[in-house]
Design an enzyme around this catalytic site. Structure first.
Site, mmCIF file in Angstrom:
data_model
loop_
_atom_site.group_PDB
_atom_site.id
_atom_site.type_symbol
_atom_site.label_atom_id
_atom_site.label_comp_id
_atom_site.label_asym_id
_atom_site.label_seq_id
_atom_site.Cartn_x
_atom_site.Cartn_y
_atom_site.Cartn_z
ATOM 1 N N THR A 1 0.765 -1.216 -0.106
ATOM 2 C CA THR A 1 0.040 0.084 0.176
ATOM 3 C C THR A 1 0.836 1.345 -0.165
ATOM 4 O O THR A 1 0.625 2.252 -0.883
ATOM 5 C CB THR A 1 -1.022 -0.131 1.117
ATOM 6 O OG1 THR A 1 -1.749 -1.219 1.053
ATOM 7 C CG2 THR A 1 -1.660 1.317 1.348
ATOM 8 N N SER B 1 2.318 -7.590 -0.263
ATOM 9 C CA SER B 1 3.290 -8.331 0.374
ATOM 10 C C SER B 1 2.685 -9.564 0.828
ATOM 11 O O SER B 1 3.496 -10.680 1.402
ATOM 12 C CB SER B 1 3.682 -7.828 1.627
ATOM 13 O OG SER B 1 2.643 -7.663 2.751
ATOM 14 N N THR C 1 2.890 -19.857 21.569
ATOM 15 C CA THR C 1 1.556 -19.490 22.157
ATOM 16 C C THR C 1 0.612 -18.812 21.224
ATOM 17 O O THR C 1 1.161 -17.934 20.422
ATOM 18 C CB THR C 1 1.494 -19.072 23.527
ATOM 19 O OG1 THR C 1 0.005 -18.553 23.911
ATOM 20 C CG2 THR C 1 2.218 -17.619 23.585
#
Ligand code: ASP
Length: 342
Positions: free
Chosen positions: A14, A59, A276
């Site tokens: 962007t 990306s 986690t």
């Protein structure tokens, strides 16, 4: 004193979008016209040079081959510049920043990734401030030496260690967070550096590791996860390491079939790394009964690494030929400040 020099590497995203003069649609801008789009850059007391990927990308299309190209550009230009700024889409910026941090060993100069939530060519864009401050930081010297010897992400007034970042907002200008490491600098009226949070100057020679392995994978646990799904991934023949994204402090469902599948994978030589799903805090295998057996099975606790950092580190270590004990040791050590010592 000579002006600092910065190489601006444009990859797409962007940040590089401007309105097409004819159609009015947003299109990637031509790097050769950067001073027309951003005349402010000329006012910085910095010598800027530019290089672009042949074909700028969203990306989301980033691959290890793109990382290899970026690492190669930095390697070739390393002696000639004080710092590097990579203009990158936000979606995978944390992955690219993590990857580059491992590929660029003993980095002694700043490599700053930045992007924007609104295109450069729009009125309320955040691209200008992000880019100008990123260049200023990349050019910043302290006692004639680069002030920041690491890969970092600059976004909406915060400079963060690249391999500690994660994109957490699709909406806010403040789109990135570094949940487990303090910001490296904050840009207000002045740019205030947090020197205790920044890596020390490296002792060894700058070395670029261009290769990343494609033999890593990710399995997120979720309520109802099925044996077929787990065995489908763990059974991939070429798999050499898998990141298990677990609950809380490293917990998984306490089901024999899951523990057996993990044990069989480790037995086959597949490294299993436990990170986690929480953004803040770290894995502590054994704190709860639901994670107690993992250490005994050979599952590696990923401490407070982000998924992005754990995956990039895995791809890097496998490409270096690191296996079993050596992989375990490197995975649990801080190589580039990507995890906090427990
Ligand atoms: N999809 C875009 C990209 O990551 C979004 C952005 O640049 O912010 O390239």
């Amino acid at each position: 004193m000579k002006a600092s020099s910065v190489l601006l590497i444009y990859t797409g995203g962007t940040i590089g979008m401007v309105h097409d003069g004819v159609s009015g649609s947003l299109i990637p801008f031509d790097l050769r016209h950067i001073y027309d789009v951003m005349p402010e850059l000329k006012r910085l007391p910095v010598t800027i040079d530019f290089v672009s990927l042949d074909v700028p990308i969203d990306s989301s299309d980033v691959t290890p081959a793109v990382w290899e190209r970026l690492a190669g550009i930095i390697e070739v230009n390393y002696p000639d510049f004080d710092g590097f700024v990579v203009m990158h889409g936000t979606d995978t910026m944390a992955y690219t920043a993590s990857a580059l941090s491992f590929m660029l060993e003993n980095l002694g100069k700043p490599v700053i990734l930045t992007g924007s939530q609104l295109p450069l060519g729009t009125l309320r864009t955040d691209a200008r401030e992000n880019l100008i401050t990123a260049v200023e930081i990349a050019a910043s010297l302290a006692n004639d030496a680069p002030r920041l010897p690491e890969v970092a992400v600059y976004f909406e007034s915060k400079l963060m260690r690249g391999n500690r970042t994660t994109k957490y907002s699709t909406e806010n200008f403040d789109a990135f967070d570094s949940p487990n490491h303090p910001v490296l600098a904050e840009a207000g009226i002045h740019i205030l550096y947090n020197s205790t949070a920044i890596l020390q100057e490296p002792a060894g020679p700058f070395t670029v590791h261009r290769r990343m392995s494609d033999r890593g994978g990710v399995v997120p646990v979720f309520p109802g996860i099925s044996p077929d799904l787990v065995s489908g991934v763990l059974g991939v023949e070429s798999l050499e390491a898998v990141i298990l994204q677990t609950y809380g402090s490293g917990n998984i469902p306490r089901q024999d079939w899951l523990l057996n599948a993990l044990e069989a994978a480790v037995h086959r030589g597949v490294a299993v790394v436990n990170v986690t799903q929480c953004s803040r805090g770290f894995v502590e295998q054994g704190l709860y009964e639901n994670s107690r057996r993992l250490t005994g099975l050979g599952v590696i606790g990923g401490a407070d690494m982000t998924l992005e950092a754990a995956l990039a580190k895995t791809m890097h270590l496998l490409a270096l030929g690191c296996r079993s004990e050596a992989f375990h040791r490197a995975m649990t050590a801080s190589l580039r400040g990507e995890l906090s010592p427990v």
